[in-house]
Design a protein around this motif. Structure first.
Motif, PDB file in Angstrom:
ATOM      1  N   ASN A 179       0.823  -1.214   0.000  1.00  0.00           N
ATOM      2  CA  ASN A 179       0.000   0.000   0.000  1.00  0.00           C
ATOM      3  C   ASN A 179       0.859   1.267   0.000  1.00  0.00           C
ATOM      4  OD1 ASN A 179      -2.318  -1.536   0.028  1.00  0.00           O
ATOM      5  ND2 ASN A 179      -2.458  -1.532   2.273  1.00  0.00           N
ATOM      6  N   GLY A 180       1.965   1.174  -0.660  1.00  0.00           N
ATOM      7  CA  GLY A 180       2.789   2.374  -0.799  1.00  0.00           C
ATOM      8  C   GLY A 180       3.796   2.573   0.315  1.00  0.00           C
ATOM      9  N   ASP A 181       3.886   1.581   1.243  1.00  0.00           N
ATOM     10  CA  ASP A 181       4.845   1.727   2.353  1.00  0.00           C
ATOM     11  C   ASP A 181       6.125   0.940   2.120  1.00  0.00           C
ATOM     12  OD1 ASP A 181       3.177   3.361   3.720  1.00  0.00           O
ATOM     13  OD2 ASP A 181       2.240   1.754   4.904  1.00  0.00           O
ATOM     14  N   ALA A 182       6.389   0.591   0.875  1.00  0.00           N
ATOM     15  CA  ALA A 182       7.602  -0.197   0.595  1.00  0.00           C
ATOM     16  C   ALA A 182       8.862   0.563   0.977  1.00  0.00           C
ATOM     17  CB  ALA A 182       7.631  -0.581  -0.887  1.00  0.00           C
ATOM     18  N   LYS A 183       8.907   1.830   0.640  1.00  0.00           N
ATOM     19  CA  LYS A 183      10.087   2.628   0.970  1.00  0.00           C
ATOM     20  C   LYS A 183      10.258   2.738   2.474  1.00  0.00           C
ATOM     21  CE  LYS A 183      12.281   7.051  -0.091  1.00  0.00           C
ATOM     22  NZ  LYS A 183      12.139   8.355  -0.782  1.00  0.00           N
ATOM     23  N   LYS A 184       9.154   2.898   3.172  1.00  0.00           N
ATOM     24  CA  LYS A 184       9.225   2.985   4.629  1.00  0.00           C
ATOM     25  C   LYS A 184       9.753   1.687   5.237  1.00  0.00           C
ATOM     26  CE  LYS A 184       6.299   3.918   8.632  1.00  0.00           C
ATOM     27  NZ  LYS A 184       4.918   4.228   9.098  1.00  0.00           N
ATOM     28  N   ALA A 185       9.293   0.552   4.709  1.00  0.00           N
ATOM     29  CA  ALA A 185       9.759  -0.740   5.210  1.00  0.00           C
ATOM     30  C   ALA A 185      11.247  -0.929   4.949  1.00  0.00           C
ATOM     31  CB  ALA A 185       8.966  -1.872   4.560  1.00  0.00           C
ATOM     32  N   ASP A 186      11.713  -0.513   3.758  1.00  0.00           N
ATOM     33  CA  ASP A 186      13.139  -0.650   3.445  1.00  0.00           C
ATOM     34  C   ASP A 186      13.995   0.216   4.365  1.00  0.00           C
ATOM     35  OD1 ASP A 186      12.538  -2.450   1.484  1.00  0.00           O
ATOM     36  OD2 ASP A 186      12.568  -0.957  -0.145  1.00  0.00           O
ATOM     37  N   MET A 187      13.535   1.440   4.625  1.00  0.00           N
ATOM     38  CA  MET A 187      14.302   2.341   5.499  1.00  0.00           C
ATOM     39  C   MET A 187      14.360   1.800   6.923  1.00  0.00           C
ATOM     40  SD  MET A 187      12.957   6.066   4.153  1.00  0.00           S
ATOM     41  CE  MET A 187      13.859   6.906   5.438  1.00  0.00           C
ATOM     42  N   LEU A 188      13.233   1.294   7.397  1.00  0.00           N
ATOM     43  CA  LEU A 188      13.210   0.769   8.758  1.00  0.00           C
ATOM     44  C   LEU A 188      14.096  -0.471   8.886  1.00  0.00           C
ATOM     45  CD1 LEU A 188      12.072   0.916  11.599  1.00  0.00           C
ATOM     46  CD2 LEU A 188      10.077  -0.378  10.819  1.00  0.00           C
ATOM     47  N   SER A 189      14.051  -1.348   7.900  1.00  0.00           N
ATOM     48  CA  SER A 189      14.891  -2.556   7.956  1.00  0.00           C
ATOM     49  C   SER A 189      16.373  -2.197   7.887  1.00  0.00           C
ATOM     50  CB  SER A 189      14.516  -3.501   6.816  1.00  0.00           C
ATOM     51  OG  SER A 189      14.749  -2.885   5.555  1.00  0.00           O
ATOM     52  N   GLU A 190      16.706  -1.158   7.084  1.00  0.00           N
ATOM     53  CA  GLU A 190      18.116  -0.733   6.995  1.00  0.00           C
ATOM     54  C   GLU A 190      18.596  -0.177   8.328  1.00  0.00           C
ATOM     55  OE1 GLU A 190      21.019   2.130   4.290  1.00  0.00           O
ATOM     56  OE2 GLU A 190      18.888   1.895   3.776  1.00  0.00           O
ATOM     57  N   ASP A 191      17.731   0.584   9.021  1.00  0.00           N
ATOM     58  CA  ASP A 191      18.104   1.105  10.348  1.00  0.00           C
ATOM     59  C   ASP A 191      18.339  -0.031  11.343  1.00  0.00           C
ATOM     60  OD1 ASP A 191      17.900   3.655   9.380  1.00  0.00           O
ATOM     61  OD2 ASP A 191      15.850   3.994  10.145  1.00  0.00           O
ATOM     62  N   LEU A 192      17.477  -1.046  11.276  1.00  0.00           N
ATOM     63  CA  LEU A 192      17.651  -2.179  12.181  1.00  0.00           C
ATOM     64  C   LEU A 192      18.924  -2.957  11.878  1.00  0.00           C
ATOM     65  CD1 LEU A 192      13.964  -3.473  12.352  1.00  0.00           C
ATOM     66  CD2 LEU A 192      15.230  -2.265  14.142  1.00  0.00           C
ATOM     67  N   VAL A 193      19.264  -3.082  10.617  1.00  0.00           N
ATOM     68  CA  VAL A 193      20.512  -3.764  10.254  1.00  0.00           C
ATOM     69  C   VAL A 193      21.715  -3.008  10.802  1.00  0.00           C
ATOM     70  CG1 VAL A 193      22.027  -4.345   8.303  1.00  0.00           C
ATOM     71  CG2 VAL A 193      19.599  -4.922   8.224  1.00  0.00           C
ATOM     72  N   GLN A 194      21.711  -1.673  10.726  1.00  0.00           N
ATOM     73  CA  GLN A 194      22.811  -0.869  11.257  1.00  0.00           C
ATOM     74  C   GLN A 194      22.964  -1.061  12.766  1.00  0.00           C
ATOM     75  OE1 GLN A 194      22.226   3.167  10.058  1.00  0.00           O
ATOM     76  NE2 GLN A 194      22.723   2.789   7.895  1.00  0.00           N
ATOM     77  N   VAL A 195      21.829  -1.139  13.466  1.00  0.00           N
ATOM     78  CA  VAL A 195      21.882  -1.367  14.921  1.00  0.00           C
ATOM     79  C   VAL A 195      22.541  -2.713  15.234  1.00  0.00           C
ATOM     80  CG1 VAL A 195      20.491  -1.754  16.985  1.00  0.00           C
ATOM     81  CG2 VAL A 195      19.912   0.097  15.412  1.00  0.00           C
ATOM     82  N   VAL A 196      22.142  -3.749  14.488  1.00  0.00           N
ATOM     83  CA  VAL A 196      22.711  -5.083  14.709  1.00  0.00           C
ATOM     84  C   VAL A 196      24.213  -5.092  14.423  1.00  0.00           C
ATOM     85  CG1 VAL A 196      22.691  -7.474  13.891  1.00  0.00           C
ATOM     86  CG2 VAL A 196      20.537  -6.255  14.265  1.00  0.00           C
ATOM     87  N   MET A 197      24.646  -4.479  13.332  1.00  0.00           N
ATOM     88  CA  MET A 197      26.063  -4.480  12.965  1.00  0.00           C
ATOM     89  C   MET A 197      26.911  -3.706  13.970  1.00  0.00           C
ATOM     90  SD  MET A 197      25.991  -6.409  10.362  1.00  0.00           S
ATOM     91  CE  MET A 197      27.673  -6.255   9.772  1.00  0.00           C
ATOM     92  N   LYS A 198      26.388  -2.576  14.472  1.00  0.00           N
ATOM     93  CA  LYS A 198      27.121  -1.805  15.480  1.00  0.00           C
ATOM     94  C   LYS A 198      27.282  -2.604  16.769  1.00  0.00           C
ATOM     95  CE  LYS A 198      25.985   2.880  13.912  1.00  0.00           C
ATOM     96  NZ  LYS A 198      25.284   4.139  14.266  1.00  0.00           N
ATOM     97  N   GLN A 199      26.227  -3.332  17.142  1.00  0.00           N
ATOM     98  CA  GLN A 199      26.308  -4.133  18.354  1.00  0.00           C
ATOM     99  C   GLN A 199      27.358  -5.237  18.216  1.00  0.00           C
ATOM    100  OE1 GLN A 199      24.865  -3.474  21.151  1.00  0.00           O
ATOM    101  NE2 GLN A 199      25.720  -5.271  22.200  1.00  0.00           N
ATOM    102  N   LEU A 200      27.419  -5.849  17.047  1.00  0.00           N
ATOM    103  CA  LEU A 200      28.428  -6.873  16.816  1.00  0.00           C
ATOM    104  C   LEU A 200      29.843  -6.303  16.884  1.00  0.00           C
ATOM    105  CD1 LEU A 200      26.839  -8.979  13.927  1.00  0.00           C
ATOM    106  CD2 LEU A 200      27.192  -9.682  16.294  1.00  0.00           C
ATOM    107  N   GLU A 201      30.060  -5.136  16.328  1.00  0.00           N
ATOM    108  CA  GLU A 201      31.382  -4.506  16.359  1.00  0.00           C
ATOM    109  C   GLU A 201      31.806  -4.165  17.773  1.00  0.00           C
ATOM    110  OE1 GLU A 201      33.621  -4.048  14.055  1.00  0.00           O
ATOM    111  OE2 GLU A 201      32.373  -5.058  12.556  1.00  0.00           O
ATOM    112  N   SER A 202      30.856  -3.624  18.570  1.00  0.00           N
ATOM    113  CA  SER A 202      31.191  -3.279  19.952  1.00  0.00           C
ATOM    114  C   SER A 202      31.519  -4.526  20.778  1.00  0.00           C
ATOM    115  CB  SER A 202      30.045  -2.506  20.597  1.00  0.00           C
ATOM    116  OG  SER A 202      28.871  -3.309  20.686  1.00  0.00           O
ATOM    117  N   THR A 203      30.773  -5.595  20.554  1.00  0.00           N
ATOM    118  CA  THR A 203      31.048  -6.848  21.261  1.00  0.00           C
ATOM    119  C   THR A 203      32.412  -7.399  20.886  1.00  0.00           C
ATOM    120  OG1 THR A 203      28.691  -7.347  21.267  1.00  0.00           O
ATOM    121  CG2 THR A 203      30.196  -9.172  21.713  1.00  0.00           C
ATOM    122  N   LYS A 204      32.769  -7.314  19.625  1.00  0.00           N
ATOM    123  CA  LYS A 204      34.077  -7.792  19.167  1.00  0.00           C
ATOM    124  C   LYS A 204      35.204  -6.986  19.791  1.00  0.00           C
ATOM    125  CE  LYS A 204      36.718  -8.609  14.931  1.00  0.00           C
ATOM    126  NZ  LYS A 204      36.703  -8.518  13.462  1.00  0.00           N
TER     127      LYS A 204
END
Length: 580
Positions: A356-381
């Motif tokens: 319903n036209g929220d594809a861009k919103k879903a992509d942006m939100l998923s990209e933000d969540l991926v960045q959070v996960v990657m930062k957490q992995l780097e800090s743990t390392k």
């Protein structure tokens, strides 16, 4: 070593020296930092308060009696260490020597500082000069050429290949590093190790008159059959004994504080002859953690006990191997696949309507969540890498060893674990002592601690002048064990305190012996000292126990405390009974 200590005061004037119309005062911020200040002599000052007393020697010696030798358990005045005491009345400087038992004394710097501080507490002393010296080495052996050797230390193992020669070499250079003059004699004629392990500064054998001058490496004197004969020694035991005696006799060792004897393995005729003839001061036992090696240690201790040589330390070679701790494996994530999975999860959860036209919103939100996960992995390392820096774990390849068992059964207080390290082996093969190449390494620290313990125990054995063994007697009439005149311990209590392998489980410390099974009528049939550290007791119930003297004294103290508690509690109980 001469150390000069001025009085560390804010102002110390010379008005107390009579007859000076004008004097110079000394202002000190710290020891040795002085500034001259002109000052007139105060006429109204009471000069008598800081006059030099008639019996000034007694006052200085009384101050120095507060310096206690921790090894010998007496003050340095009583031990006769204070020599050549003098006082310069003009400068009010006290000068004296402190003659130690060995130049390698581990507390000599503390002695000098304590002497300076205590003597400067006297109001009529302005400066102290302390000279730290050592007693002349006098050997009790009849072997010619060894008259100036202070102490003979045997490094022994009853099993070959445990690192005895490595320990001998590094112990010798560790003793030298703390100020002693040292020599090494390789007594293994059949397989001499010293020529391989130590390359001398000059390998030419020279004669001084009718004696051989020992080779040297960095000031440590060396002698081995391998230095003078490249061939193998094919000879019987009596010939080897005679050859070793000749070597020791014709080698001009000169004045030495310590001569390290690298003993051949075993407990045979050669070893017994050396220990008896050389009047060995103390022995260091070398072993490895295996049970078989421990059995050989027992034989070695018993051999030295037979000839009244105290075993002062045990070195457990190849005790462990240090490896880096394994770091946790970090998961590898595909960023694109992770983002696709998060987007699909968002759509499935109805958080966004992808169609319903929220594809861009879903992509942006998923990209933000991926960045959070990657930062957490780097800090743990990063945290894991910081925590694991320089962290190692000890892998005990040959088992946990027997240091605690040796300490409990034989009273050997100084036990050391040396790791399995490739550099120690490589240095031994190249002729370069490990402690010279890596003087600040943790392994070199172990060898230096071994050297200090040897110095301490030799001082106790040679210069204490006291028999530290407690006297243990069985009073048959009272049926008591009398220890140093105290009859608080019963034979049954002493029997129940046995810590041998048949009475106490070695790994857990759980008592196997059931105390109630020991009869109150049990009695010692024979008691014989085992070296300077333990007492062997043959009991009437057929058991043989070995008690370190410190354990006996501990049992006596415990029995005395129980008796005192009983005497205290009995009147209280009687008063309660009379009140009722």
């Amino acid at each position: 070593v001469v150390t000069k200590y001025p009085r560390p005061e804010q102002v110390r004037s010379a008005w107390m020296v009579p007859g000076r119309p004008k004097i110079t005062a000394t202002t000190s911020v710290s020891l040795g930092a002085t500034t001259e200040v002109d000052n007139e002599t105060p006429q109204s000052m009471n000069e008598a308060s800081d006059d030099i007393p008639t019996e000034w020697q007694g006052q200085v010696l009384a101050q120095l009696k507060n310096v206690i030798d921790p090894d010998l358990g007496a003050d340095i005045v009583t031990l006769g260490f204070v020599q050549n005491l003098s006082l310069d009345e003009e400068t009010r400087t006290a000068t004296f020597d402190v003659e130690l038992t060995t130049p390698a004394c581990p507390v000599k710097d503390q002695f000098a500082a304590d002497c300076e501080r205590l003597v400067l507490d006297l109001p009529w002393i302005d400066c102290v000069q302390v000279t730290m010296t050592a007693q002349e080495t006098v050997s009790e052996t009849d072997t010619f050429g060894m008259k100036q050797i202070g102490a003979v230390i045997a490094v022994s193992s009853c099993k070959g290949g445990v690192g005895k020669s490595t320990t001998s070499v590094n112990l010798a250079f560790a003793l030298q590093s703390i100020g002693a003059t040292v020599g090494i004699f390789d007594a293994d004629v059949y397989g001499p190790s010293l020529p391989t392990m130590v390359t001398p500064d000059d390998d030419v054998v020279r004669f001084v008159g009718r004696q051989i001058a020992p080779l040297q490496r960095n000031g440590v004197r060396l002698m081995s059959f391998g230095y003078v004969n490249d061939g193998s020694a094919v000879m019987r035991g009596p010939m080897v004994t005679q050859l070793l005696d000749q070597f020791l006799s014709v080698t001009q060792w000169g004045p030495l504080d310590y001569l390290i004897i690298d003993m051949p393995p075993g407990t045979g005729d050669i070893q017994l002859t050396l220990t008896q003839k050389l009047n060995i001061t103390a022995a260091v036992i070398v072993t490895t953690p295996q049970e078989l090696s421990f059995a050989d240690v027992v034989r070695g201790v018993e051999m030295f006990d037979t000839v009244n040589v105290p075993c002062v330390a045990v070195v457990e070679n190849m005790a462990y191997y240090e490896v880096e701790k394994k770091q946790p494996q970090q998961p590898r994530l595909d960023r694109e696949k992770l983002q696709e999975a998060i987007t699909a999860a968002l759509v499935d959860s109805d958080l966004v309507e992808y169609n319903n036209g929220d594809a861009k919103k879903a992509d942006m939100l998923s990209e933000d969540l991926v960045q959070v996960v990657m930062k957490q992995l780097e800090s743990t390392k990063g945290n894991d890498s910081e925590q694991s820096d320089d962290e190692t774990e000890k892998v005990q390849i040959f088992g946990s060893g027997h240091k605690q068992r040796l300490s409990e059964q034989y009273g050997i207080e100084h036990t050391f674990s040396v790791p399995l390290l490739d550099r120690i082996a490589a240095n031994g093969d190249s002729g370069q002592p490990f402690i010279l190449d890596y003087p600040d390494s943790p392994q070199a620290f172990i060898y230096k601690q071994l050297a200090k313990s040897v110095v301490t125990e030799v001082a106790k054995a040679k210069y204490s002048g006291e028999n530290n063994r407690p006297t243990v007697v069985h009073d048959r009439e009272q049926h008591k064990m009398v220890v140093n005149g105290v009859d608080a311990l019963t034979p049954a209590d002493m029997r129940r305190g046995c810590r041998c392998a048949a009475c106490v489980e070695e790994l857990t410390g759980r008592q196997i012996l059931i105390p109630s099974m020991v009869s109150e009528n049990v009695a010692p049939l024979r008691m014989t000292p085992t070296g300077n550290y333990a007492l062997s007791v043959d009991w009437s119930d057929g058991h043989r126990s070995l008690y370190p003297y410190r354990q006996i004294l501990s049992m006596v103290d415990e029995a005395v405390n129980k008796q005192q508690e009983g005497h205290v509690s009995r009147p209280v109980a009687e008063e309660a009974g009379s009140a009722s």
